[in-house]
Design a protein around this motif. Sequence first.
Motif, PDB file in Angstrom:
ATOM      1  N   THR A   1     -26.066  54.398 -25.719  1.00 40.71           N
ATOM      2  CA  THR A   1     -27.011  54.833 -24.688  1.00 40.71           C
ATOM      3  C   THR A   1     -26.643  56.184 -24.092  1.00 40.71           C
ATOM      4  O   THR A   1     -27.383  56.716 -23.262  1.00 40.71           O
TER       5      THR A   1
ATOM      6  N   ASN B   1     -36.590  49.026 -25.104  1.00 41.37           N
ATOM      7  CA  ASN B   1     -37.321  49.825 -26.086  1.00 41.37           C
ATOM      8  C   ASN B   1     -36.991  49.400 -27.519  1.00 41.37           C
ATOM      9  O   ASN B   1     -37.876  49.363 -28.374  1.00 41.37           O
ATOM     10  N   LYS B   2     -35.755  49.094 -27.756  1.00 40.39           N
ATOM     11  CA  LYS B   2     -35.348  48.726 -29.113  1.00 40.39           C
ATOM     12  C   LYS B   2     -36.004  47.428 -29.576  1.00 40.39           C
ATOM     13  O   LYS B   2     -36.498  47.327 -30.701  1.00 40.39           O
ATOM     14  N   PHE B   3     -35.978  46.436 -28.694  1.00 35.83           N
ATOM     15  CA  PHE B   3     -36.475  45.115 -29.079  1.00 35.83           C
ATOM     16  C   PHE B   3     -37.902  44.845 -28.604  1.00 35.83           C
ATOM     17  O   PHE B   3     -38.436  43.757 -28.852  1.00 35.83           O
ATOM     18  N   ASN B   4     -38.488  45.840 -27.891  1.00 30.67           N
ATOM     19  CA  ASN B   4     -39.856  45.690 -27.388  1.00 30.67           C
ATOM     20  C   ASN B   4     -40.005  44.386 -26.619  1.00 30.67           C
ATOM     21  O   ASN B   4     -40.905  43.578 -26.876  1.00 30.67           O
TER      22      ASN B   4
ATOM     23  N   LYS C   1     -31.209  43.538 -36.010  1.00 33.35           N
ATOM     24  CA  LYS C   1     -32.625  43.152 -36.093  1.00 33.35           C
ATOM     25  C   LYS C   1     -32.750  41.684 -35.691  1.00 33.35           C
ATOM     26  O   LYS C   1     -32.033  40.823 -36.210  1.00 33.35           O
TER      27      LYS C   1
ATOM     28  N   GLN D   1     -27.339  49.365 -32.976  1.00 25.31           N
ATOM     29  CA  GLN D   1     -28.425  50.180 -33.520  1.00 25.31           C
ATOM     30  C   GLN D   1     -29.103  49.486 -34.708  1.00 25.31           C
ATOM     31  O   GLN D   1     -30.331  49.534 -34.854  1.00 25.31           O
TER      32      GLN D   1
ATOM     33  N   PHE E   1     -32.681  50.891 -22.914  1.00 22.15           N
ATOM     34  CA  PHE E   1     -32.440  51.014 -24.358  1.00 22.15           C
ATOM     35  C   PHE E   1     -32.792  49.711 -25.081  1.00 22.15           C
ATOM     36  O   PHE E   1     -33.483  49.716 -26.097  1.00 22.15           O
ATOM     37  N   LEU E   2     -32.314  48.606 -24.538  1.00 20.55           N
ATOM     38  CA  LEU E   2     -32.568  47.308 -25.164  1.00 20.55           C
ATOM     39  C   LEU E   2     -34.057  46.953 -25.108  1.00 20.55           C
ATOM     40  O   LEU E   2     -34.614  46.387 -26.052  1.00 20.55           O
TER      41      LEU E   2
END
Length: 482
Positions: A425, A354-357, A330, A327, A351-352
């Motif tokens: 997730t 969306n998180k890391f675009n 960065k 979570q 999930f990955l």
Amino acid sequence: MENKKRELISIIIPFYNQDVYFDSCVESALSQTYTNTEIIIVNDGSDKVFEDKLKKLQSKYPDKIKLLTQENKGVGAARNLGIENSKGEYIAFLDSDDYWLPNKLEHQMTILKKNKINFIHNSYLIVNDENRFIGKFISNTLSYKELIRSCDIGLSTVLVKSDLIKKHLFSTISTKEDFVCWLSIVKEINSLYGDQKEVMIYRDKKNSLSSSIKVKFINAFKVYYKYENFNIIFSLIYTLNLSINWIFKTYKIIFKNPDQINFKYLSNINNLKFEESYILSALNMASLSNINLFYLHSAKFIFWIDGYCAKFIVKMFNKVPGRKLIQDLKLTEDVKKIYLCGNNSKLQINFLKNKFNSEIDFIEVPFFKELNEINKFKVTVDDRSLVIINISTPKQEILALNILNNNKNKKIFLLCLGGGISMVTGEEKIVPEILEKINLEWLWRLRSNTWFRLKRLVNTSIIFLFKIIFGYFDKTNFKNID
């Protein structure tokens, strides 16, 4: 030494149906810093599929590898055939499941020249079938009187002058054939020089252990009775003494000889950088009980603290659950591509993403029943990639090492997250905070796959306690790099 002045070294590798470890064995011979070598592989009557593999390998390196074939006669006869067909001024032996360190020959040739000797053997590290570190053998210079009591020479560390070994070929007994050879040589040159720098990784395989011990005992008796011409009583005494010395030697190998190994850990995940390749793994009871799998690769690992058991090992204890790590993670511009590797999960991929675009490439892996099966799995990833692995410890760490080994000269950042990503997730319910605070996460996880997880927990706990009681972690040092 300049290349043009370097003597040719013949590397002799006997081969019989070796599958899992042979590629790394040959690679270690090809990757020597001392390059004036010929590699002689003696096929000792292997099955057709292996014969074809050897021919393909020889055709890939026609100027470096020579392939000889004989019907199955044993390793002694195979080495003798290699010796008889060698062109080198020096001969080195390498068994097909062992592995040389890169400067093995370079270092030994320097010592030979400096000391004006024609035989050298070295210290070596020992692993088992699963690449678990067992210990370290330290070599010494041996006279006949010392050698006859204990065969303390690692065959795959030996480098010997060609004209010397050709007068003392190997016997044809199934084991101890090298012992007979070394005894014959030491009678001529008085001592066998032992250098204490480790140059080789020896694989201690345990197949058919009981029958192997019986055969070794019988062959040890033969060494004394048949080849050294001792009478029956003295042969039995020396054979028993050899066995007793083996017990003391094994204790030293495991508990006394290994050097302290440095591992790195982070207490603050925000300090994680993406500069040089590494494997990020959780420091908990599972990884600590399997720490001998990582001993030879310590420089490649960075740990974060994920379990209470780490409190016994590290100075700065700051526990971070795997789900919180992913979570808070960065990325920087150094990471160009992201992979999810292991079990297929659309939830995790989304999930990955969306998180890391970023687009996520998925690498599916088969179920590995045995740890050594992972070495057969080959995968190529792009340079400057983040690879997130979602299978269990220690399989995920071995898989990560395998990915690094198959993607050399690339910057790869591997995160061994196991079930941590499943929790973030929602695939697996998050451990209640009250249980997490009192370090009873394991109890929560027993709700599913109870019998399997309970067996693994008991086994891991026993191994961890054994390592604590016998001071195993005295040989490890965990350094904070925040």
